[in-house]
Design an enzyme around this catalytic site. Structure first.
Site, PDB file in Angstrom:
ATOM      1  N   TYR A  53     100.332  -7.185  16.220  1.00 24.77           N
ATOM      2  CA  TYR A  53      99.576  -7.050  17.470  1.00 24.77           C
ATOM      3  C   TYR A  53      99.198  -5.583  17.607  1.00 24.77           C
ATOM      4  O   TYR A  53     100.045  -4.696  17.388  1.00 24.77           O
ATOM      5  CB  TYR A  53     100.419  -7.493  18.659  1.00 24.77           C
ATOM      6  CG  TYR A  53      99.883  -7.151  20.039  1.00 24.77           C
ATOM      7  CD1 TYR A  53     100.752  -6.743  21.040  1.00 24.77           C
ATOM      8  CD2 TYR A  53      98.528  -7.252  20.373  1.00 24.77           C
ATOM      9  CE1 TYR A  53     100.298  -6.453  22.329  1.00 24.77           C
ATOM     10  CE2 TYR A  53      98.062  -6.962  21.644  1.00 24.77           C
ATOM     11  CZ  TYR A  53      98.947  -6.567  22.615  1.00 24.77           C
ATOM     12  OH  TYR A  53      98.495  -6.266  23.889  1.00 24.77           O
ATOM     13  N   ASN A  55      96.728  -2.996  20.183  1.00 17.59           N
ATOM     14  CA  ASN A  55      95.638  -2.516  21.036  1.00 17.59           C
ATOM     15  C   ASN A  55      95.074  -1.364  20.244  1.00 17.59           C
ATOM     16  O   ASN A  55      95.753  -0.341  20.053  1.00 17.59           O
ATOM     17  CB  ASN A  55      96.171  -2.102  22.402  1.00 17.59           C
ATOM     18  CG  ASN A  55      96.566  -3.320  23.223  1.00 17.59           C
ATOM     19  OD1 ASN A  55      95.764  -4.220  23.419  1.00 17.59           O
ATOM     20  ND2 ASN A  55      97.807  -3.368  23.657  1.00 17.59           N
ATOM     21  N   ARG A  99      85.914 -10.825  26.178  1.00 17.52           N
ATOM     22  CA  ARG A  99      86.647 -11.092  27.415  1.00 17.52           C
ATOM     23  C   ARG A  99      86.512  -9.949  28.410  1.00 17.52           C
ATOM     24  O   ARG A  99      86.036  -8.865  28.092  1.00 17.52           O
ATOM     25  CB  ARG A  99      88.161 -11.241  27.160  1.00 17.52           C
ATOM     26  CG  ARG A  99      88.586 -11.905  25.951  1.00 17.52           C
ATOM     27  CD  ARG A  99      90.088 -12.222  25.934  1.00 17.52           C
ATOM     28  NE  ARG A  99      90.982 -11.140  26.273  1.00 17.52           N
ATOM     29  CZ  ARG A  99      91.627 -10.386  25.390  1.00 17.52           C
ATOM     30  NH1 ARG A  99      91.412 -10.552  24.112  1.00 17.52           N
ATOM     31  NH2 ARG A  99      92.460  -9.436  25.784  1.00 17.52           N
ATOM     32  N   ASP A 101      89.728  -8.512  30.892  1.00 20.72           N
ATOM     33  CA  ASP A 101      91.087  -8.673  31.411  1.00 20.72           C
ATOM     34  C   ASP A 101      91.192  -7.840  32.681  1.00 20.72           C
ATOM     35  O   ASP A 101      90.865  -6.651  32.666  1.00 20.72           O
ATOM     36  CB  ASP A 101      92.125  -8.163  30.405  1.00 20.72           C
ATOM     37  CG  ASP A 101      92.227  -9.033  29.155  1.00 20.72           C
ATOM     38  OD1 ASP A 101      93.172  -8.830  28.366  1.00 20.72           O
ATOM     39  OD2 ASP A 101      91.348  -9.891  28.955  1.00 20.72           O
ATOM     40  N   ASP A 132      93.049  -6.093  19.867  1.00 20.49           N
ATOM     41  CA  ASP A 132      92.159  -5.936  21.036  1.00 20.49           C
ATOM     42  C   ASP A 132      91.474  -4.585  20.962  1.00 20.49           C
ATOM     43  O   ASP A 132      92.139  -3.549  20.817  1.00 20.49           O
ATOM     44  CB  ASP A 132      92.945  -6.052  22.343  1.00 20.49           C
ATOM     45  CG  ASP A 132      93.031  -7.491  22.847  1.00 20.49           C
ATOM     46  OD1 ASP A 132      93.783  -7.734  23.799  1.00 20.49           O
ATOM     47  OD2 ASP A 132      92.342  -8.366  22.297  1.00 20.49           O
TER      48      ASP A 132
HETATM   49  O1  LIG Z   1      95.474  -6.313  24.975  1.00 20.32           O
HETATM   50  C1  LIG Z   1      94.998  -6.266  26.275  1.00 20.32           C
HETATM   51  C2  LIG Z   1      95.027  -4.873  26.893  1.00 20.32           C
HETATM   52  C3  LIG Z   1      96.398  -4.666  27.410  1.00 20.32           C
HETATM   53  C4  LIG Z   1      97.058  -6.013  27.400  1.00 20.32           C
HETATM   54  C5  LIG Z   1      95.985  -7.030  27.077  1.00 20.32           C
HETATM   55  O2  LIG Z   1      95.323  -7.474  28.211  1.00 20.32           O
END
Ligand SMILES: O[C@@H]1CCC[C@H]1O
Length: 149
Positions: A53, A55, A99, A101, A132
């Site tokens: 994972y 970011n 998306r 968020d 992300d």
């Molecule tokens: O990966 C995205 C940003 C922080 C957590 C999630 O919403």
């Protein structure tokens, strides 16, 4: 001031890419909704043992335990209030999500609807990779909190 997600002009609302198709996209669609539980242990069960994972503006986590730990760390400083997946598409187990968020920084109480491109790889019903892509500076300036320590 109340911050909320507003569908952007480029949202293809009626298009097939605005809805999940097939098991991989359904799984990722549901996972994105599950984010609003802010429950790292529960979210960790969606990942394979060898999952990663990241970011993308920050370092990666490798392995389900590290992924769960990274989510737990995030949830000490932020809440995921809402996730709107505007577009979703995939090929051969690689699912792309466009998306927004809605994130709230716990220390400041400030929120932001953050545009994110999420790339999720799925194998045998588990997430093996989640990356992300977003503007970290836009996030930090909007919520007046740094994620870089
Ligand atoms: O990966 C995205 C940003 C922080 C957590 C999630 O919403």
């Amino acid at each position: 001031m109340t911050v909320d997600i507003v569908a952007p002009g480029w949202h293809l609302a009626g298009s097939p890419v605005a809805q999940p198709h097939g098991a991989d996209e359904e799984l990722v669609w549901r996972f994105m909704q599950e984010l609003t539980t802010n429950d790292a242990e529960k979210l960790g069960t969606w990942f394979s043992d060898d999952a990663m994972y990241q970011n993308m503006p920050l370092p990666p986590a490798h392995g389900r335990e590290a992924v769960t730990g990274m989510l737990a760390g995030l949830f000490t400083v932020m809440r995921i209030e809402k996730v709107e997946t505007f577009h979703i598409c995939s090929r051969d187990g690689l699912v792309l999500t466009e998306r927004e968020d809605l994130l709230t920084a716990i220390p400041t109480g400030k929120s932001v609807a953050l545009p994110i491109l999420g790339v999720v790889s799925v194998r045998d019903g588990l997430i093996t990779g989640w990356r992300d892509y977003f503007d970290l500076r836009a996030f930090e300036e909007a919520v007046e909190m740094s994620l870089r320590g």
